[in-house]
Design a protein around this motif. Structure first.
Motif, PDB file in Angstrom:
ATOM      1  N   LYS A  13       0.797  -1.232   0.000  1.00 17.44           N
ATOM      2  CA  LYS A  13       0.000   0.000   0.000  1.00 17.44           C
ATOM      3  C   LYS A  13       0.827   1.279   0.000  1.00 17.44           C
ATOM      4  N   THR A  31      -1.848   6.939   6.646  1.00 14.67           N
ATOM      5  CA  THR A  31      -2.502   7.080   7.955  1.00 14.67           C
ATOM      6  C   THR A  31      -1.848   6.181   9.009  1.00 14.67           C
ATOM      7  N   GLY A  32      -1.214   5.091   8.558  1.00 13.81           N
ATOM      8  CA  GLY A  32      -0.487   4.227   9.495  1.00 13.81           C
ATOM      9  C   GLY A  32       0.598   5.016  10.210  1.00 13.81           C
ATOM     10  N   TYR A  35      -0.704   6.676  13.323  1.00 19.03           N
ATOM     11  CA  TYR A  35      -0.816   5.739  14.451  1.00 19.03           C
ATOM     12  C   TYR A  35       0.567   5.385  14.988  1.00 19.03           C
ATOM     13  N   ARG A  83       9.154   3.096  12.254  1.00 17.98           N
ATOM     14  CA  ARG A  83       8.999   1.841  11.501  1.00 17.98           C
ATOM     15  C   ARG A  83       9.833   0.700  12.084  1.00 17.98           C
ATOM     16  N   ILE A  91       1.752  -1.220  18.281  1.00 21.35           N
ATOM     17  CA  ILE A  91       0.796  -0.338  17.598  1.00 21.35           C
ATOM     18  C   ILE A  91      -0.655  -0.853  17.623  1.00 21.35           C
ATOM     19  N   GLU A 120      -4.090   6.106   2.409  1.00 18.89           N
ATOM     20  CA  GLU A 120      -4.046   4.645   2.617  1.00 18.89           C
ATOM     21  C   GLU A 120      -4.007   4.255   4.081  1.00 18.89           C
ATOM     22  N   GLY A 121      -4.554   3.086   4.382  1.00 18.14           N
ATOM     23  CA  GLY A 121      -4.558   2.600   5.765  1.00 18.14           C
ATOM     24  C   GLY A 121      -5.319   1.300   5.905  1.00 18.14           C
ATOM     25  N   ARG A 122      -6.128   1.208   6.979  1.00 18.73           N
ATOM     26  CA  ARG A 122      -6.886  -0.021   7.225  1.00 18.73           C
ATOM     27  C   ARG A 122      -8.393   0.191   7.164  1.00 18.73           C
ATOM     28  N   ILE A 124      -9.829   3.154   5.614  1.00 22.15           N
ATOM     29  CA  ILE A 124     -10.037   4.353   4.793  1.00 22.15           C
ATOM     30  C   ILE A 124     -11.252   4.188   3.869  1.00 22.15           C
ATOM     31  N   ARG A 172      -0.140  -8.990  14.125  1.00 22.48           N
ATOM     32  CA  ARG A 172      -0.676  -7.716  13.646  1.00 22.48           C
ATOM     33  C   ARG A 172      -1.858  -7.962  12.710  1.00 22.48           C
ATOM     34  N   ASP A 176      -5.494  -6.522  13.272  1.00 19.13           N
ATOM     35  CA  ASP A 176      -6.110  -5.666  12.251  1.00 19.13           C
ATOM     36  C   ASP A 176      -7.462  -6.216  11.795  1.00 19.13           C
TER      37      ASP A 176
HETATM   38  O1   DC Z   1       0.130   0.721   7.392  1.00 17.60           O
HETATM   39  P1   DC Z   1       1.019   0.435   8.633  1.00 17.60           P
HETATM   40  O2   DC Z   1       1.592  -0.948   8.651  1.00 17.60           O
HETATM   41  O3   DC Z   1       2.049   1.481   8.817  1.00 17.60           O
HETATM   42  O4   DC Z   1       0.000   0.537   9.862  1.00 17.60           O
HETATM   43  C1   DC Z   1       0.430   0.272  11.172  1.00 17.60           C
HETATM   44  C2   DC Z   1      -0.727  -0.079  12.075  1.00 17.60           C
HETATM   45  O5   DC Z   1      -1.515   1.079  12.319  1.00 17.60           O
HETATM   46  C3   DC Z   1      -1.696  -1.142  11.584  1.00 17.60           C
HETATM   47  O6   DC Z   1      -1.269  -2.451  11.912  1.00 17.60           O
HETATM   48  C4   DC Z   1      -2.967  -0.776  12.298  1.00 17.60           C
HETATM   49  C5   DC Z   1      -2.876   0.717  12.468  1.00 17.60           C
HETATM   50  N1   DC Z   1      -3.671   1.449  11.472  1.00 17.60           N
HETATM   51  C6   DC Z   1      -5.016   1.535  11.705  1.00 17.60           C
HETATM   52  O7   DC Z   1      -5.511   0.957  12.674  1.00 17.60           O
HETATM   53  N2   DC Z   1      -5.793   2.258  10.855  1.00 17.60           N
HETATM   54  C7   DC Z   1      -5.263   2.886   9.795  1.00 17.60           C
HETATM   55  N3   DC Z   1      -6.044   3.619   8.980  1.00 17.60           N
HETATM   56  C8   DC Z   1      -3.869   2.781   9.540  1.00 17.60           C
HETATM   57  C9   DC Z   1      -3.104   2.032  10.392  1.00 17.60           C
END
Ligand code: DC
Length: 218
Positions: A13, A31-32, A35, A83, A91, A120-122, A124, A172, A176
């Motif tokens: 992503k 957006t990760g 967080y 990271r 996280i 981008e994220g989880r 979105i 993770r 998630d």
């Molecule tokens: O995309 P990433 O691996 O950097 O995201 C790290 C963590 O942040 C992911 O495991 C869960 C959280 N996250 C979230 O809960 N919601 C989002 N929109 C983005 C990330």
């Protein structure tokens, strides 16, 4: 215009979104990273990661700045620090609190308000921008995602064992996908793309082809 992209860790992503935004000449929001910055700050301030209310306060007062690929916390660059495996490990707990997510969702909407963005994220495509102009879900096989994450850490000079990383990625993923609030799932109207056997430019071109197609027929 908002292009929303979700997917699990290691699905590509971040790199894809960055390239896509560049090709389209628009902005990009990881957006990760937000967080991750919050998790770093909470660890540095020895905050109990089960305490949603204190984390919410921290999230609403934290001073994050994003300049291209560089991320700053209170004017200190934390691009690499956010990271590391330590952040990966903690996280999910931080991101699980509904109060924290509420602040983060508002922050993400504020940053992108009235602008053109790849976000981008989880959550979105499902929570932050369910009515985005374009919605994609990127995926890849577990082993491929593990390999990508391993390579990424190695390239940054961070030492990590394969077994440890595998365990962390599994944990993770589980967090998630099973989180009570805003778990990762494909939005019904998001386009699913399996990136396992695709190169980076193939994925970006695929996304671009959908974007162009829809734009032409609008
Ligand atoms: O995309 P990433 O691996 O950097 O995201 C790290 C963590 O942040 C992911 O495991 C869960 C959280 N996250 C979230 O809960 N919601 C989002 N929109 C983005 C990330």
């Amino acid at each position: 215009m908002i292009i929303a992209i979700d997917g699990p860790a290691g699905s590509g992503k971040t790199t894809v979104s960055r390239l896509l935004a560049k090709q389209l000449g628009i902005s990009y929001l990881d957006t990760g990273a937000l967080y991750r910055v919050l998790t770093l700050k909470a660890l540095e301030e020895n905050i109990n990661l089960n305490d949603g209310e204190t984390l919410q306060k921290l999230a609403s007062t934290m001073n994050v700045k994003i300049e291209g690929e560089r991320i700053y916390l209170d004017d200190r660059e934390v691009t690499v620090e956010i990271r590391t495996p330590l952040i990966d490990k903690n996280i999910s707990q931080v991101a699980s609190h509904p109060q924290v997510r509420e602040v983060m969702v508002n922050l993400q909407r504020k940053i992108t308000y009235c602008k053109d963005y790849v976000v981008e994220g989880r959550d979105i495509t499902t929570v932050v921008f369910p009515h985005a102009d374009y919605k994609f879900y990127l995926d890849a096989d577990f082993n491929e995602r593990l390999q990508r994450r391993y390579k990424e850490l190695k390239e940054k000079g961070l030492s990590v064992s394969w077994e440890h990383l595998e365990e962390q990625l599994r944990k993770r993923d589980e967090a998630d996908f099973t989180r009570k609030v805003a778990p990762l799932r494909k939005a019904e109207d998001a386009i699913y793309i399996d990136t396992t056997n695709l190169t980076l430019s193939e994925v970006v071109n695929k996304l671009l082809s959908y974007i162009k197609k829809k734009t032409i027929f609008r």
